[in-house]
Every structure is written in structure tokens, then in C-alpha cells.
Motif scaffolding. Structure first.
Motif: not given
Length: 312
Positions: A52-77
Motif C-alpha cells: 500500500l505504500v507503493g499505491f499511496f506513493a503513486t497517488l501522492g506523486l500524481v497529485g503533486i505532479g498535477g499541482y505543479i503543472r496547474a499551479v506552479k506552471a512547471a510542466p517538465r517537473i
């Protein structure tokens, strides 16, 4: 950006995930549900928290990536973070799925694969005996064998940093599809490698640093024919022999590192991955050839599903 890969579904969603990312996350969720259903149907006992650590890490990374793309305007990261999350997620769910398949319904075909190898002059004990004359080389190949997953993670990060979103998404989709195809073939025609059938003298094992001895081979056979008493990280090991997913990953790294600074190191490293994979005794020579075929077929599929942007 280099241009978003077009796929046979809609455009970017309000969650700031690209269509290929939606597709792959959907596959991960579906595969995860299939793994849970298989565990329940077979009555397998699973030590869920580590997975489950792996599952939640996936959700966390995807959420962080979506936030970075939407709010921080850093599409490469965002590309790199979401890519690593997708890779981690599928690795976690596929591990549970594979071990929930045990025991396999069909007999092992290792003896036939050993015979095929012999027809082209390959003999695992003889190959390892040759390596024993160069212990430094054997031990170096042993370390190299375990670098496949870190190589892919590094490649994901580099492709994200270069805004190579089409290549990155194809890399991830190829990784997912090839693993599904590889496991399906192995489930129909299972094998565990020559170490379960051929013996290496102890002095040669000591010189090469190999741990795939006949006792380890017997353990692999037991896993396939009986299954683990409990699916947990400490019993997880490489059991899929034919086709070789190690060879698939080597092809992935070389192919998708083209036109990056990683290409030449990737070529050298993954040419060396061929003897590294053979030395451990978990693969026949024919397994590597089959892995190349699986990679090529699934690469063609990925190119049809994730299209390059139209040139204007």
C-alpha cells in the motif's frame, strides 16, 4: 513544451493530467482491482501495508505532479513526477498480481528451453565457469543486473526535464504493456531459469558471487508449483523467465534514451546487461530473444496509441 502526445481519447482534463496519463492510471487501477480479486479468489494471504505504500506513493506523486503543472506552471517537473508515480504504481500492483497467480496451471518448460539453448551452443554452467576466470567481471555484472529499475527512473526524470512527453508516455506505456504480455506468456508456458535444473560447483559460485545456486532454483520451482505461504516483500523475487523482462527493460532504456545524454552510457550498460542477465541463472538464452520480440511488438502498439503531434 515539445508538444503533447495525441491519444485516441479526449484532451487535457481539469485535473491537469494529460490523456496518456489518464490511460495509464486507469490501467493501474484496473490491474490493482484484478490483483485484489485474484487474491480473494485464490485465498492468498498478503502483507498489504508494504504494498500500500507503493499505491499511496503513486497517488501522492500524481497529485503533486498535477499541482505543479496547474499551479506552479512547471510542466517538465510535472512530467517527471507523474511519470515516476505511474512507474511505481504499476510495479507495485503487478508484483501482487504475479505472486497471486501461483500455483501456475501448466508444467514448467525449462527443459525444452535448455535444449533450445544447447542447439545454438549455449550452456549456462559453462558460461558461468568462464566468468569465474574473471571474478571482478562476474561481480560487476552481478551489481549491474540490479540497475534496471533505477535506469528507468533516471530516464523518466531526464525525459521529463527535456519536455519529451511523447517519448516519456510511450516509455511508460511500453513498460506496462510489455509486462502484461510477458506475464501472460509466462503463465501459459512457465519457466524459472536453468538454476533449477543445472548445478554450478561451489568454488565457481564463490568466485562469481552468484546466489542462483541449485537450492535457489529449487525455491523458485516451489514458488511456481506451490506458491508462497504469504505474499510479502521478503518473498518477492524474479520468477518470470520466458520472456525476459530484464531484456525488455534494457531495450526500453536504450530505445527511449536516443537523442539524450544517456544514450551512449545506456548502450554500453545494457549491452553488458546481456551477460549480466544470463549469469544469474534466472534466464535461458532464448528468454532474451523472446524479450526483444515482446518489446518490438509492444513498441509498435505504443506508437499507434500515443501519437506524435501533427506538424504544421
Amino acid at each position: 513544451m515539445a508538444g503533447n502526445g495525441e491519444i485516441l481519447v479526449g484532451k487535457r482534463s481539469s485535473l491537469q493530467l494529460l490523456p496518456p496519463e489518464h490511460l495509464m492510471l486507469g490501467i493501474i487501477v484496473g490491474f490493482g482491482l484484478a490483483a485484489v480479486a485474484l487474491v480473494l479468489a485464490t485465498g492468498r494471504v498478503v502483507n498489504w501495508p508494504p504494498f500500500l505504500v507503493g499505491f499511496f506513493a503513486t497517488l501522492g506523486l500524481v497529485g503533486i505532479g498535477g499541482y505543479i503543472r496547474a499551479v506552479k506552471a512547471a510542466p517538465r517537473i510535472a512530467l517527471a513526477v507523474i511519470g515516476v508515480g505511474v512507474f511505481m504504481g504499476f510495479t507495485a500492483v503487478s508484483t501482487v498480481f504475479i505472486f497471486a497467480l501461483f500455483p501456475l496451471p501448466n508444467p514448467l518448460i525449462d527443459q525444452q528451453l535448455i535444449a533450445l539453448d544447447a542447439q545454438v551452443g549455449y550452456h549456462w554452467p559453462g558460461f558461468v565457469a568462464g566468468l569465474a576466470e574473471y571474478p571482478w567481471l562476474a561481480r560487476g555484472l552481478g551489481y549491474l543486473y540490479h540497475t534496471s529499475l533505477p535506469q528507468i527512473v533516471l530516464l523518466i526524470i531526464v525525459l521529463g526535464a527535456l519536455a519529451r512527453d511523447v517519448a516519456l508516455h510511450r516509455l511508460l506505456l511500453v513498460g506496462i504493456v510489455t509486462l502484461i504480455v510477458t506475464v501472460a506468456i509466462w503463465w501459459l508456458w512457465p519457466s524459472v531459469g536453468p538454476s533449477a535444473y543445472q548445478t554450478i560447483p561451489k568454488p565457481i559460485l564463490a568466485a562469481t558471487g552468484l546466489y542462483y545456486d541449485d537450492a535457489y532454483g529449487a525455491y523458485l520451482k516451489q514458488l511456481v508449483e506451490v506458491g508462497p505461504g504469504r505474499i510479502s516483500p521478503e518473498v518477492i523475487t524474479g520468477v518470470v523467465a520466458f520472456p525476459s523482462y530484464h531484456m525488455v527493460m534494457a531495450c526500453m532504456v536504450v530505445w527511449f534514451s536516443r537523442a539524450t545524454v544517456l544514450f551512449l552510457p545506456a548502450v554500453v550498460t545494457n549491452l553488458a546487461m546481456i551477460p549480466a542477465t544470463l549469469s544469474h541463472g534466472g534466464h535461458h538464452l532464448i528468454d532474451l530473444a523472446a524479450g526483444i520480440v515482446v518489446f518490438a511488438a509492444c513498441l509498435a502498439v505504443a506508437h499507434r496509441v500515443i501519437r506524435s503531434p501533427a506538424r504544421v
